[in-house]
Structures are given as structure tokens and as C-alpha cells.
Design an enzyme around this catalytic site. Structure first.
Site, PDB file in Angstrom:
ATOM      1  N   GLY A  83       0.810  -1.222   0.000  1.00 38.05           N
ATOM      2  CA  GLY A  83       0.000   0.000   0.000  1.00 38.05           C
ATOM      3  C   GLY A  83       0.839   1.266   0.000  1.00 38.05           C
ATOM      4  O   GLY A  83       0.355   2.343  -0.361  1.00 38.05           O
ATOM      5  N   GLY A 127     -12.753  13.105 -34.304  1.00 37.68           N
ATOM      6  CA  GLY A 127     -12.963  13.513 -32.909  1.00 37.68           C
ATOM      7  C   GLY A 127     -11.677  14.033 -32.296  1.00 37.68           C
ATOM      8  O   GLY A 127     -11.705  14.869 -31.384  1.00 37.68           O
TER       9      GLY A 127
END
Ligand code: HXC
Length: 524
Positions: free
Chosen positions: A180, A414
Site C-alpha cells: 500500500g 474527434g
């Protein structure tokens, strides 16, 4: 440090006690462990701090902090500072806050008190508006402390998040960073890694082997090379620690102290009318032939000022900081030399993250556009090019800093809209005469709209060529868009630098506000 003396005997003994403690704290986990650290080709936490900060500027805080753990023998093992050196100082005269984990103390592992020291520095950095630099070298949660350590991590993650967009946060990984623990650097703005001596992963090689039966080394799984080329987790891969610290200083020179501030300008011998004739010959005659957008960037910006970010990741887009007339800017360029400059998942995310950093910290954006569209394929669709492409669109649309685009060649479909078009809030759009602003390339367009005519022709391939020519004449140019005002000016390539210096100067005091809201919901 100079020895202090007092004529008073009691005071003298107190001074000696302090001196002893100071000396002890400087040694971290002791001489043997310092030697082991050096043998691995790594500097110590303090050596790193001194290399980064201006000489004599470091003010250490929390030097005598000790852990409070009474389990697993830790009650007999204490080190002053508890495995992290924290404080503030200056880099090229500008204030920064710093923490540097000390691997010689319990492997730099994070205890409750270690975390408290980092949190204190983070809060000072936020309150006083100066960058936070974290030098990470840690075995992760202090295993003997259990949940106290996990709580400490969460306290840091929370403050990383609160500080995001308030002050620049920079992480350097100079040893292990696993489990973590990776999520603090991941929230910060930039990650630097050192080749061969640092690694980052959520689960290490042993767990990977058990779960997926893959055999990988720590370096292969989460070394600087893997994260700078494959995952994009790290923005910079540096050959060694000295190089890493040099690069951090360079990055700092382009960015402001906080979100209310502007990046410091460099004095610049202004010659705004300087033409760059080399730009006139950069676009190949054949529209399908590649060229290197970095050549355009280096001709346009102040000589030698381009500092590339994420250099080896998603190379079909180039991003980085530069100076234009002495002022700091962020540059985003499609790269025709890689995958024809197409937009895909990685390049969209890379571009979006960079645009958002620049917008957080008032750094104007220059976009150099040559984009044939979005990359087709199941891989892209199933991995959500829709959502990821939208990130870049969202990031540009939301950016309120001065934004200028130069279309050098293709601006198709696009991707034309996404790449900082005027429709999504760009301030000025320029195009070179070689620009092709259209829904798609001429061949693809002719094949669709003249399908019937071509298939019924006596000579279909001749008919196709004729229709391609017709479409090219009508649309493969910048003038249709210029007629509409979508392009503010069609410019000669050699005058690009001059136009941009003037444009950014004109936009210097731009005030743009987004509608009142809590925060937007960028497509994550
Ligand atoms: C306490 C630790 C430690 C840790 C290392 N040490 N990691 N002490 N807690 N997490 C100590 C070792 O006991 C050793 O002490 C010294 O640091 C140096 O470690 P070595 O193993 O000798 O060094 P090296 O061979 O270079 O290996 C480094 C290492 C390895 C790869 C980091 O130590 C390691 O795998 N450590 C454990 C990593 C880990 O599982 N951490 C917890 C992850 S979970 P002595 O006294 O012998 O010198 C986690 C959760 C966070 O972090 C969650 C946040 C949300």
C-alpha cells in the site's frame, strides 16, 4: 556542527548531551548499515537531502522522535528520528519541504511516529504554500506495529489528496516501495525512479509467483524501466540517484510554489521577431511520412528549454515543460514518429494528467497537433478508449489557463475536437498551410461517400483516385476551418515562435472561471 561551550559546568554537560544526541541521530541505523546502503549503490537519507537542498539551508524537524512500540523486541531497539529525516530548506533559493526515508533504520519502515513526522511536514507545506518532496526508501509498514502503521499510511494518503492541486508534490523512489506504500507517490504529481536500485509494486515477485505462476524479478516487475515504459507509473527513470536529484531540481525550476503562484520567469534576451526557417521544411511532402514533433518543439521554444515528462511511455504523445520568451509553459504534442501520432488509451491518459497538472498550477498550455484520429481495435475498445479518450477531452475542456494550439498537419475526426480545439475553450488556434482539418483522411472519406460511384465506374481505382483528389482539394487544408473562424490564423511555420510569444503575452492576464460546482466528475 560547531561545538558549543559554556563556562557553567552544568550547562556545559547539557550542551554535551545535546551534541551526543545530535551525533547519534546523524548516524541513523549505525555505521554498518550506512556501509551496506553505500554498497548497494545507494546514498543515505541525509546525503540525499543535502544533495537536493541548497548548501546549509536544511532545517531538520523531529530529529529526536522515537517510536512507541513495545512489541516484538522493539522496546529494546530505538533510533533517533525513527527512520525518516524531515524538514525544510531551499532549492535554488526557493522554499521546499522534504522527507527522506532512512533505510538504515528498520529498513525505512513506516511506524506511527514516522508517519506523524511526515504528516507534520505535509501540513506545514500546505499551510505555507511550498512544494513537498518525498524521498522514498522503505520496506513498507513497520510490521511490528500492525494497524498503527496502516493508520499512519492512511493519514499520509489523506493529506496527499488534500494537498493535490494546492502545492506541487514530488516523489522520488530510491529503494523499495511496496504494498500500500505505493499509493502515496501515486497520488503525488510526479514520480522519479532510480534504475536498478528502486522498485514499486503492490505485490512482490513471491506473491506474483504464487498467484499467477509468473517468474519475475523485482526489477522486471516494478523497476524504473517497467514503470517508465509499460505502466507509466513513473514519469522519470534516472540512471542513478545523483541524476535523479538533478532532475527534480530541473522540474522545480518550471513550476510555481503553489496554486496561487506563477512559475518563476527566467530573464530572457527578448527577440520576439526571430524567425525559425528550419520549421518551413519539417513537414514531409508525403502526408503519411513521419517526422519528429520534438524537432518542432525545440525550434519553437527557448533554446534547450524542453524538459520532457513521461519520455518513454505512450510515445505517440509528447508532453513536457519548456520556456517561451523566458516564461514556463506546458507542451502537449502528437508524435507522428510513433504510431503516426494516433490517440490511444495510454496517450490520452498521459496527456490528460499533464494538462491537469498545468491547469492546477497556472502553467499555460501549448498544443502542437498532428493527429490522424483514435486507434481502432478490440484491444482499445474493450479496455475503454471511450472513457480514457474522454479524460483528455475533459482535461482540456476544464483547463482555464491560457491555451494555444498549432495544427501542423492532420487534425482528423474527434481527435480534432479533443486536441484543444477552440470549441472546447482554447484561446487561439493557429494552423500551418500544411494542415488538414477534416473528418478523416481523404482516401477513407472518398471510399465511404463515393462508394457507389466508385464501384460502378469502368475503372474503380481511377475513380477512387479522382475522388480522393477532389476530397483533398476541398477538405485537406486549413481554409474551411479558417473560413469559419475555428482557426484564428493560417501562419507560416517559420513565424510560429514569434506568434506564440505574442499570443501567450496577450493571454497573460486571462481570467476564466468554471461554473460553480463542488468538483467535476472526470471520467475515471
Ligand atoms: C520492520 C523491516 C521491514 C518492515 C525491512 N525491515 N522491512 N522492519 N518492518 N516492513 C528491516 C529488516 O528486518 C532488516 O532489519 C532491515 O529492515 C533491512 O532489511 P533487509 O531485508 O535486510 O534488506 P533487503 O535485503 O535490502 O530487503 C529489503 C526489503 C525486505 C525487500 C524491503 O526487507 C522486505 O521484503 N521487507 C518486508 C516488506 C514488507 O512485506 N512490508 C510490508 C508490506 S505491507 P535488520 O535489523 O536485520 O537490519 C505494507 C502495507 C502498507 O506495507 C499498507 C498501506 C495501506
Amino acid at each position: 556542527m560547531n561545538k558549543r561551550t559554556s563556562k557553567d559546568q552544568i550547562l556545559q554537560s547539557k550542551f554535551e548531551e545535546l551534541e551526543k544526541k545530535n551525533d547519534e541521530s546523524l548516524l541513523g541505523g549505525g555505521e554498518n548499515r550506512i556501509e551496506q546502503q553505500h554498497k548497494k549503490g545507494k546514498l543515505t537519507a541525509r546525503e540525499r537531502v543535502h544533495l537536493l537542498l541548497d548548501e546549509g539551508s536544511f532545517e531538520e524537524l523531529g530529529k529526536f522522535v522515537m517510536h512507541r512500540c513495545k512489541d516484538f523486541g522493539l522496546e529494546k531497539e530505538y533510533y533517533l528520528g525513527d527512520g525518516v529525516v524531515t524538514g525544510y530548506g531551499t532549492v535554488n533559493g526557493r522554499l521546499v519541504y522534504i522527507f527522506s526515508q532512512d533505510f538504515t533504520v528498520f529498513g525505512g519502515s513506516l511506524s506511527e511516529t514516522h508517519a506523524e513526522k511526515i504528516v507534520k511536514i505535509m501540513e506545514l507545506a500546505m499551510q505555507n504554500g511550498a512544494p513537498l518532496i518525498g524521498l522514498n526508501d522503505s520496506g513498507g509498514a513497520r510490521i511490528q506495529e500492525g494497524v498503527l502503521s496502516l493508520g499512519g499510511y492512511a493519514d499520509i494518503f489523506y493529506r496527499n489528496t488534500l494537498a493535490s492541486g494546492v502545492i506541487p508534490q514530488i516523489s522520488a523512489i530510491m529503494g523499495p516501495c511496496a504494498g500500500g506504500a505505493v499509493y502515496s507517490p501515486a497520488i503525488t504529481d510526479f514520480i522519479f525512479m532510480v534504475e536498478q536500485t528502486s522498485f514499486m509494486f503492490v505485490t512482490g515477485p513471491n506473491v506474483v509467483k504464487t498467484v499467477t505462476h509468473e517468474n519475475v524479478t523485482a526489477e522486471e516487475l516494478g523497476g524504473a524501466l517497467a514503470h517508465s515504459t509499460k505502466s507509466g507509473v513513473t514519469h522519470f527513470a534516472c540512471a542513478n540517484e545523483v541524476e535523479c536529484i538533478k532532475q527534480i531540481k530541473t522540474l522545480l525550476s518550471y513550476i510555481p510554489q503553489n496554486c496561487e503562484d506563477d512559475a518563476p520567469p527566467l530573464s530572457y534576451a527578448s527577440n520576439e521577431d526571430e524567425l525559425r526557417p528550419a520549421l518551413n521544411d519539417i513537414i514531409p511532402a508525403n502526408p503519411n511520412q513521419p517526422y519528429d514533433m520534438r524537432d518542432v518543439i525545440s525550434e519553437v521554444v527557448d533554446a534547450g528549454s524542453f524538459f520532457e515528462v513521461h519520455k518513454n511511455f505512450a510515445e505517440n504523445i509528447v508532453v513536457g515543460f519548456a520556456r517561451l520568451g523566458g516564461r514556463s509553459i506546458g507542451v502537449v504534442g502528437n508524435q507522428p514518429a510513433s504510431l503516426a501520432g494516433v490517440l490511444d488509451i495510454h496517450s490520452s491518459v498521459k496527456g490528460a494528467r499533464f494538462v491537469r497538472f498545468c491547469d492546477c498550477f497556472n502553467i499555460p498550455l501549448l498544443v502542437l497537433e498532428d493527429v490522424p484520429g483514435f486507434l481502432p481495435g478490440t484491444d482499445q475498445e474493450w479496455n475503454a478508449i471511450i472513457t480514457n479518450g474522454a479524460k483528455l477531452l475533459f482535461a482540456f475542456s476544464e483547463a482555464t489557463v491560457p491555451r494555444v494550439t498549432v495544427i501542423t498537419r492532420k487534425a482528423y475526426g474527434g481527435a480534432y475536437d479533443v486536441m484543444n480545439s477552440k470549441h472546447i475553450g482554447a484561446d487561439l488556434n493557429y494552423a500551418w498551410p500544411s494542415a488538414e482539418i477534416a473528418v478523416m483522411g481523404a482516401k477513407g472519406a472518398a471510399e465511404i461517400i463515393f462508394k457507389k460511384e466508385i464501384s460502378e465506374a469502368a475503372n474503380p481505382s481511377e475513380k477512387l483516385n479522382e475522388k480522393v483528389d477532389e476530397y483533398t482539394r476541398k477538405f485537406a487544408n486549413p481554409y474551411r476551418a479558417a473560413h469559419r473562424g475555428y482557426i484564428d490564423e493560417v501562419i507560416y511555420p517559420d513565424e510560429t515562435r514569434q506568434k506564440l510569444i505574442r499570443a501567450f503575452k496577450m493571454l497573460e492576464n486571462k481570467v476564466a472561471k468554471l461554473p460553480r460546482k463542488k468538483h467535476g466528475n472526470i471520467p475515471l
